[in-house]
Design a protein around this motif. Structure first.
Motif, PDB file in Angstrom:
ATOM      1  N   MET A 123      40.140   2.824  57.040  1.00 13.04           N
ATOM      2  CA  MET A 123      41.412   2.195  57.407  1.00 13.04           C
ATOM      3  C   MET A 123      42.415   2.294  56.269  1.00 13.04           C
ATOM      4  O   MET A 123      43.611   2.504  56.499  1.00 13.04           O
ATOM      5  CB  MET A 123      41.167   0.732  57.781  1.00 13.04           C
ATOM      6  CG  MET A 123      40.466   0.536  59.123  1.00 13.04           C
ATOM      7  SD  MET A 123      40.074  -1.204  59.456  1.00 13.04           S
ATOM      8  CE  MET A 123      41.726  -1.917  59.456  1.00 13.04           C
ATOM      9  N   MET A 124      41.945   2.167  55.048  1.00 14.81           N
ATOM     10  CA  MET A 124      42.839   2.301  53.898  1.00 14.81           C
ATOM     11  C   MET A 124      43.408   3.716  53.784  1.00 14.81           C
ATOM     12  O   MET A 124      44.475   3.906  53.198  1.00 14.81           O
ATOM     13  CB  MET A 124      42.083   1.940  52.608  1.00 14.81           C
ATOM     14  CG  MET A 124      41.694   0.479  52.489  1.00 14.81           C
ATOM     15  SD  MET A 124      43.118  -0.647  52.420  1.00 14.81           S
ATOM     16  CE  MET A 124      43.187  -1.216  54.122  1.00 14.81           C
ATOM     17  N   MET A 125      42.682   4.676  54.358  1.00 15.76           N
ATOM     18  CA  MET A 125      43.154   6.067  54.322  1.00 15.76           C
ATOM     19  C   MET A 125      43.964   6.438  55.558  1.00 15.76           C
ATOM     20  O   MET A 125      44.291   7.594  55.759  1.00 15.76           O
ATOM     21  CB  MET A 125      41.965   7.017  54.167  1.00 15.76           C
ATOM     22  CG  MET A 125      41.289   6.910  52.811  1.00 15.76           C
ATOM     23  SD  MET A 125      40.023   8.176  52.551  1.00 15.76           S
ATOM     24  CE  MET A 125      38.741   7.611  53.670  1.00 15.76           C
ATOM     25  N   GLY A 126      44.255   5.447  56.436  1.00 18.18           N
ATOM     26  CA  GLY A 126      45.143   5.705  57.547  1.00 18.18           C
ATOM     27  C   GLY A 126      44.497   5.802  58.909  1.00 18.18           C
ATOM     28  O   GLY A 126      45.200   5.991  59.914  1.00 18.18           O
ATOM     29  N   GLN A 127      43.171   5.681  59.005  1.00 16.91           N
ATOM     30  CA  GLN A 127      42.508   5.741  60.307  1.00 16.91           C
ATOM     31  C   GLN A 127      42.751   4.439  61.065  1.00 16.91           C
ATOM     32  O   GLN A 127      42.683   3.353  60.497  1.00 16.91           O
ATOM     33  CB  GLN A 127      41.003   5.955  60.110  1.00 16.91           C
ATOM     34  CG  GLN A 127      40.193   6.035  61.392  1.00 16.91           C
ATOM     35  CD  GLN A 127      40.412   7.317  62.162  1.00 16.91           C
ATOM     36  OE1 GLN A 127      40.407   8.391  61.585  1.00 16.91           O
ATOM     37  NE2 GLN A 127      40.641   7.203  63.456  1.00 16.91           N
ATOM     38  N   TYR A 128      43.049   4.540  62.364  1.00  9.68           N
ATOM     39  CA  TYR A 128      43.272   3.352  63.179  1.00  9.68           C
ATOM     40  C   TYR A 128      41.987   2.532  63.229  1.00  9.68           C
ATOM     41  O   TYR A 128      40.874   3.074  63.176  1.00  9.68           O
ATOM     42  CB  TYR A 128      43.708   3.751  64.588  1.00  9.68           C
ATOM     43  CG  TYR A 128      44.195   2.605  65.434  1.00  9.68           C
ATOM     44  CD1 TYR A 128      45.334   1.881  65.057  1.00  9.68           C
ATOM     45  CD2 TYR A 128      43.524   2.223  66.585  1.00  9.68           C
ATOM     46  CE1 TYR A 128      45.781   0.824  65.821  1.00  9.68           C
ATOM     47  CE2 TYR A 128      43.962   1.165  67.363  1.00  9.68           C
ATOM     48  CZ  TYR A 128      45.084   0.463  66.971  1.00  9.68           C
ATOM     49  OH  TYR A 128      45.529  -0.604  67.725  1.00  9.68           O
ATOM     50  N   TRP A 129      42.124   1.195  63.394  1.00  5.94           N
ATOM     51  CA  TRP A 129      40.978   0.305  63.213  1.00  5.94           C
ATOM     52  C   TRP A 129      39.833   0.600  64.182  1.00  5.94           C
ATOM     53  O   TRP A 129      38.659   0.523  63.793  1.00  5.94           O
ATOM     54  CB  TRP A 129      41.414  -1.160  63.344  1.00  5.94           C
ATOM     55  CG  TRP A 129      41.738  -1.597  64.747  1.00  5.94           C
ATOM     56  CD1 TRP A 129      42.939  -1.574  65.364  1.00  5.94           C
ATOM     57  CD2 TRP A 129      40.810  -2.115  65.706  1.00  5.94           C
ATOM     58  NE1 TRP A 129      42.849  -2.039  66.644  1.00  5.94           N
ATOM     59  CE2 TRP A 129      41.548  -2.390  66.882  1.00  5.94           C
ATOM     60  CE3 TRP A 129      39.435  -2.378  65.697  1.00  5.94           C
ATOM     61  CZ2 TRP A 129      40.959  -2.902  68.038  1.00  5.94           C
ATOM     62  CZ3 TRP A 129      38.846  -2.893  66.833  1.00  5.94           C
ATOM     63  CH2 TRP A 129      39.598  -3.154  67.993  1.00  5.94           C
ATOM     64  N   ALA A 132      38.142   3.718  63.001  1.00  2.00           N
ATOM     65  CA  ALA A 132      37.436   3.444  61.746  1.00  2.00           C
ATOM     66  C   ALA A 132      36.146   2.684  62.004  1.00  2.00           C
ATOM     67  O   ALA A 132      35.108   2.955  61.378  1.00  2.00           O
ATOM     68  CB  ALA A 132      38.344   2.649  60.805  1.00  2.00           C
ATOM     69  N   THR A 369      38.605  15.195  64.141  1.00  4.11           N
ATOM     70  CA  THR A 369      37.979  14.204  63.259  1.00  4.11           C
ATOM     71  C   THR A 369      36.476  14.145  63.493  1.00  4.11           C
ATOM     72  O   THR A 369      35.680  14.076  62.548  1.00  4.11           O
ATOM     73  CB  THR A 369      38.599  12.819  63.505  1.00  4.11           C
ATOM     74  OG1 THR A 369      40.018  12.891  63.320  1.00  4.11           O
ATOM     75  CG2 THR A 369      38.020  11.785  62.555  1.00  4.11           C
TER      76      THR A 369
END
Length: 585
Positions: A123-129, A132, A369
């Protein structure tokens, strides 16, 4: 007709698989390397991303490649089913109940915390929750198919790994339903389906357990009366398949049914025979699964995305190893056990691929992904045996500081090389008679045992150059106790060269090994087969009425006779053979 049959893809794939098994297993066994790596490398070589790319340009390569990768999936799944079945055979319901705290405590915490940590990082790298969370749950799983054959189920590492892996196998179904429930189009239906599967699965498991306790002893008793190995094998496979189909029919994983079948048979007196007769099928089917893993590795994609893939693999390994190791330490495990288990279980699992597919089908992650993390998973599976070896070596170093206190290094004492079953008995006898000694071993478990007995033990691996580094100038005897004939002879030869006047007493496997040890310079070599025969003779003579005194005297006389003969054989083999003239010949 013959030529068409010869070109059948099924026969071509079977030839490649059987050829791989016939080559990989002996070659890797020769170098004491697990064949797991070999099967994965074969899959990379013969798969669609290896030589399979060249089949259209060079048609003859079809005989050395897998032409139908999807056709191998049922065989690979059957290999996992048989693996879980054999794991069940090694357990029992009593042992499983005794492990409930580890399974539902340690296992649940390890999966939950690892998944949460990985999901948070994504999530910190931009993946939606939602994506993630799906990726976190998938990557937090560890490989039952690879970890347990490496660690076993009876060592401290194996027990810890087994408890976590059992919980992960149980959690697969709710994870997949959770991902389905999170899909944009199936929020309500997914939850209803999950509850339906739970209650139907509970009923199915109860029926299997009750029916199995009644039916299985009678079934295998009938098979045993026929004395037909084929019928026994058929009965074993029938039980596995029925149990797997029953759990699969209600939405559970078939491996749950296989595990229950193994647990039920483990309660009968036929479990040893069943385990032995199904082992070859499990090994071959597991090899097929590993080949399919290797076929999913595209070296071109890996090279083009080397940086991100390397960081992803390293991140997953570090997160899982850290969480697993810390949880084990919190639950009282030794540092070495925690470290080795954490590193061994740090790679993703074959079931990770299933969860990734479910997440992609639920549109929680993009297909690109999913493909990226499938490659990461395949790499993790490939390096799992290497991780296990690294974990074992790190654990030895962690547990080696300090081993057991060794007092008064300058005093004369016997050196016991090997602190296993025989070495501990020798140490106990030395301790009882007040004779100083120092044991040497490189097994962390034995280090702990020596500490409890207050036996002086030095942590060192005599397979390497450790003997050259140790100060053995005050040794008044060397006792070699390990059951490794080649290593024992090598150590005897080395010690005799550096300590020509010190007695060397060595354990021998049989009389021929004893003669070899005498040739290497042993003062005494004690063959286990001879000693067991002498003890048997002693018991026979006493029980038929011979007095103990003459029995002991005759046993000693016979032992000296064998010893003199073996020493003579050793001395004669050292002498150069005289060349005879043609006339004398």
């Amino acid at each position: 007709m013959a030529s068409e049959l010869h070109l059948t893809p099924v026969l071509s794939d079977a030839l490649v698989i059987l050829g791989a098994a016939g080559i990989v297993i002996p070659v890797f066994a020769r170098f004491r390397v697990t064949p797991i790596i070999g099967f994965i490398l074969v899959g990379m070589a013969v798969g669609p991303f290896g030589l399979g790319r060249l089949v259209f340009d060079y048609p003859w390569l079809q005989y050395f490649t897998i032409t139908d990768p999807q056709g191998l999936d049922p065989f690979a799944e059957f290999g996992i089913i048989l693996l879980l079945f054999t794991i069940g055979l090694e357990l029992s319901f009593n042992r499983l109940w005794a492990m409930r705290r580890l399974v539902f405590g340690l296992g649940a915490m390890e999966l939950t915390i690892s998944a949460a940590l990985i999901a948070f990082a994504l999530m910190m790298m931009g993946q939606y929750w939602s994506g993630a969370l799906g990726l976190g749950l998938a990557l937090a799983l560890s490989s039952t198919a690879l970890v347990l054959p490496i660690s076993g189920t009876k060592s401290p590492v194996g027990k810890a790994a087994l408890s976590m892996l059992l919980f992960e196998d149980i959690a697969i179904v709710p994870i997949i339903f959770l991902l389905g429930a999170m899909a944009p189009y199936a929020a309500t239906e997914g939850m209803e389906g999950m509850w339906t599967t739970i209650w139907m699965g509970a009923v199915t498991i109860a029926v299997l357990m009750i029916g199995g306790r009644v039916v299985l002893p009678r079934l295998f008793a009938q098979a045993a009366r026929t004395k037909s190995p084929e019928l026994f094998l058929a009965a074993s496979l029938l039980v596995v398949i029925i149990a797997s189909l029953a759990t699969a029919a209600v939405g559970l994983s078939p491996i749950v049914g296989a595990l229950i079948a193994g647990l039920l048979i483990a309660e009968t007196e036929y479990h040893t025979e069943v385990e032995g007769i199904t082992a070859p099928f499990k090994g071959l089917a597991l090899g097929i699964f590993l080949i399919t893993v290797g076929m999913g590795v595209d070296l071109t994609v890996i090279i083009d995305n080397a940086g991100p893939i390397f960081l992803a693999v390293a991140g997953v390994l570090a997160a899982k190893a850290l969480v697993t190791g810390m949880l084990l330490r919190m639950m009282g495990a030794r540092r070495g056990t925690a470290v080795e288990t954490g590193i061994t279980m740090s790679a993703p699992s074959e079931t990770t691929l299933i969860v990734l597919t479910a997440a992609a089908s639920a549109q929680l992650i993009q297909p690109q992904t999913a493909q990226f993390w499938q490659i990461v998973t395949a790499i993790g599976l490939t390096i799992t045996p290497i991780l296990a070896l690294i974990g074992r070596n790190v654990a030895r170093r962690v547990d080696a500081a300090p081993p057991v206190a060794v007092e008064d290094d300058a005093q004369e004492r016997a050196i016991i090389i090997g602190y296993g079953r025989v070495g501990q008995l020798v140490a106990d006898m030395m301790d009882k008679h007040g004779k100083p000694f120092l044991a040497i071993d490189a097994d962390p478990e034995l280090v702990q045992r020596a500490r409890r007995k207050k036996h002086p033990l030095l942590f060192a691996d005599v397979r390497g150059p450790a003997l050259d580094r140790l100060d053995l100038t005050h040794a008044n005897a060397f006792i070699i106790t390990m059951d490794e004939p080649v290593l024992a002879a090598r150590i005897v030869k080395k010690l005799r060269a550096t300590h020509p006047d010190v007695p060397i007493i060595s354990r021998a496997r049989d009389t021929s090994h004893a003669a070899e040890l005498y040739r290497a310079g042993a003062t005494d070599a004690v063959p286990e087969t001879l000693e067991s025969s002498l003890q048997l003779s002693e018991a026979v003579l006493v029980n038929v009425g011979v007095a103990m005194g003459p029995v002991i005297a005759s046993i000693h006389e016979k032992r000296d006779e064998f010893r003199d003969r073996l020493m003579l054989e050793g001395e004669l083999s050292k002498r150069p053979k005289l060349k005879t003239s043609p006339a004398e010949a």
